[in-house]
Design a protein around this motif. Structure first.
Motif, short mmCIF file in Angstrom:
data_model
loop_
_atom_site.label_atom_id
_atom_site.label_comp_id
_atom_site.label_asym_id
_atom_site.label_seq_id
_atom_site.Cartn_x
_atom_site.Cartn_y
_atom_site.Cartn_z
N PRO A 189 -4.19 -13.49 131.68
CA PRO A 189 -3.75 -14.68 131.86
C PRO A 189 -2.77 -15.08 130.70
CG PRO A 189 -5.68 -15.28 131.22
CD PRO A 189 -5.93 -13.72 131.26
N ASP A 227 0.98 -25.09 138.86
CA ASP A 227 0.26 -23.79 138.42
C ASP A 227 -0.55 -23.98 137.28
OD1 ASP A 227 1.22 -22.44 140.52
OD2 ASP A 227 2.99 -21.75 139.63
N GLU A 228 -0.56 -25.28 136.58
CA GLU A 228 -1.18 -25.37 135.27
C GLU A 228 -2.65 -26.19 135.48
OE1 GLU A 228 1.58 -26.14 131.88
OE2 GLU A 228 1.48 -27.95 133.09
N ASP A 234 -3.30 -21.81 132.04
CA ASP A 234 -3.12 -20.98 133.36
C ASP A 234 -4.54 -20.87 134.10
OD1 ASP A 234 -0.18 -20.68 133.33
OD2 ASP A 234 -0.82 -19.40 131.59
N GLU A 235 -5.47 -20.55 133.26
CA GLU A 235 -6.88 -20.31 133.88
C GLU A 235 -7.74 -21.11 132.97
OE1 GLU A 235 -7.29 -19.24 136.74
OE2 GLU A 235 -5.47 -18.05 137.30
#
Length: 474
Positions: A178, A250-251, A264-265
């Motif tokens: 990621p 996506d955050e 991100d993950e």
């Protein structure tokens, strides 16, 4: 239910991870019949999501850094790590998440295998819901061994389940690094994962609620790992309690007392919980979701036919300790089936007494942290008379040869009345290979006076043993 759906064995093992496999193997070798029940992959967490893939992710970085630490060899390291090849090597160690090889081993060992979800249904009875929806009822003549393991615990943080956090499963099986990885928890998993993905290109932020990393180890270990992570660019934040989580597009956004952190993950690595919620333990009077309370033969207290082996009892959640418990439990089951005496005493062939004060463990960070037995804090908590002896590993000739500028520490906890080792911790490059000698010394309660005659070969890193003894003597 037809007769084909009802089978009787001497031993029924719920869970075909490494612990369950070892229980079944020991009892079959002892002349009993056994069946394994597994709903996922035969081989369990260690083979597919824990030990093997995580160490495969770390090994490439370790090899490169060992070469770079030696003048002459360092000049040969001219490129960066091949991330795709590292991930492919990781996948090869998991057999690409295919358990056919493990199944062949089970069959070759004379152990039956039933695929499906197992639940207890009263004394000595396990009902399996197969993938086709049918049921198989298994009855045990002698014992049922619960080897269902543990699973990642997700803390009750507002919004955290909704962001679909990674558990160690996702962290070790991700198909690519990621861009930004948030790691919650500074224990073994959190530290190893931070090292692995940082080296493979991720921007890592590690959030630890406490004031140091690896809180269960000697303080020198957490300090060294913290310094190394920060040197590599990992943003380590101590005393960072996560209060809320949410996704924005996506955050992943985590809220702490000091503000927000984005990635991100997010990996949640704050502990484990027993896999006993849905396996029918309530049918035999036990509480679902709780660890199984076992004696040193791994027999569940009050239920002489039921055994809780490995992570599911919460004693020592390490693969090698699960296998150790499996060997001891299997021996006790066989002895009881034969009507033989089971010796419930320290270091007997039927008890898992190494769980109490002689457990070895390794954190595969850089530096590695390898320890066995009691830490100084644990010795203090138990009221044991002790003295702590410390020596820099880099000062011995073998370490200087191993790596230029070798830095590391050895810590020994010595019982001052009996003059035996209670525990030993090594912190430094490649110290995992020093650990078994320490384990033997702790398990064998080898007197310090006798250890003087265990002469370390020169020039090896094992010279650290002599230096520790000299420091003890003063």
């Amino acid at each position: 239910m037809s007769s084909a759906d009802e089978k009787t064995y001497d031993v029924v093992v719920m869970g075909a991870g490494s612990t369950g496999e070892n229980v079944a193997d020991v009892v079959v070798r002892g002349g009993l019949s056994a069946v394994l029940v597994e709903e996922h992959l035969v081989g369990g967490e260690c083979s597919y999501y824990a030990c093997m893939p995580s160490k495969a992710l770390l090994r490439g970085t370790e090899a490169i850094e060992e070469a770079r630490a030696v003048k002459g060899a360092a000049a040969a390291v001219t490129g960066e790590q091949d991330v795709a090849a590292t991930l492919e090597r990781r996948d090869s160690f998991t057999s690409h998440w295919d358990d056919a090889g493990q199944v062949r081993w089970v069959e070759g060992a004379g152990i039956d295998l039933v695929r499906g979800t197992a639940r207890l249904e009263g004394e000595r009875t396990v009902v399996v819901t197969r993938p086709d929806g049918g049921e198989t009822r298994l009855t045990a003549r002698h014992a049922v061994a619960v080897c269902t393991g543990s699973e990642a615990a997700v803390p009750p943080v507002e919004g955290l389940p909704d962001v679909e956090p990674w558990t160690p499963r996702e962290a070790t099986s991700a198909k690519e690094p990621p861009r930004r990885l948030l790691v919650v928890g500074g224990g073994y998993v959190g530290c190893e994962t931070s090292f692995a993905w940082n080296a493979l290109g991720s921007q890592v932020t590690l959030l630890q609620q406490g004031d140091r990393l690896l809180p269960g180890a000697e303080p020198q270990a957490g300090d060294a790992v913290l310094a190394s992570l920060r040197d590599r660019g990992v943003d380590v934040r101590l005393d960072a309690e996560v209060r809320a989580a949410r996704r924005e597009h996506d955050e992943v956004v985590l809220t702490t007392a000091e503000g927000e952190v984005r990635g991100d993950e997010v990996l949640v690595a704050v502990g484990r919980r027993a896999r006993t919620t849905a396996i029918g333990v309530d049918s035999v009077g036990l509480e679902p979701g709780e660890y199984l309370d076992v004696d040193d033969t791994l027999q569940v207290r009050g239920l002489p036919w039921l055994y809780g082996v490995g992570d599911v009892n919460g004693r020592r959640q390490l693969t090698h300790m699960g296998k150790y418990q499996a060997r001891q439990a299997g021996a006790a089951i066989v002895a009881r089936a034969r009507g033989e005496e089971v010796r419930v005493e320290d270091w007997s062939p039927h008890t898992a007494t190494a769980d109490h004060a002689a457990t070895p463990s390794v954190v595969f960070t850089d530096p590695q942290v390898a320890g066995v037995g009691l830490t100084s804090a644990q010795a203090e908590e138990r009221g044991l008379p002790h003295r702590v002896v410390e020596y820099p590993i880099g000062s011995v000739s073998g370490a200087a040869l191993f790596a230029d500028g070798y830095e590391g520490t050895a810590v020994a906890v010595v019982d001052t009345e009996r003059e035996v080792l209670l525990g030993v911790t090594f912190v430094g490059p490649a110290v995992a290979e020093l650990l078994h000698a320490a384990t033997i010394a702790v398990v064998g309660e080898v007197p310090i006076a006798r250890l003087w005659h265990a002469v370390p070969a020169y020039p090896t890193v094992s010279e650290i043993w002599l230096r520790l003894l000299e420091t003890w003597r003063g």
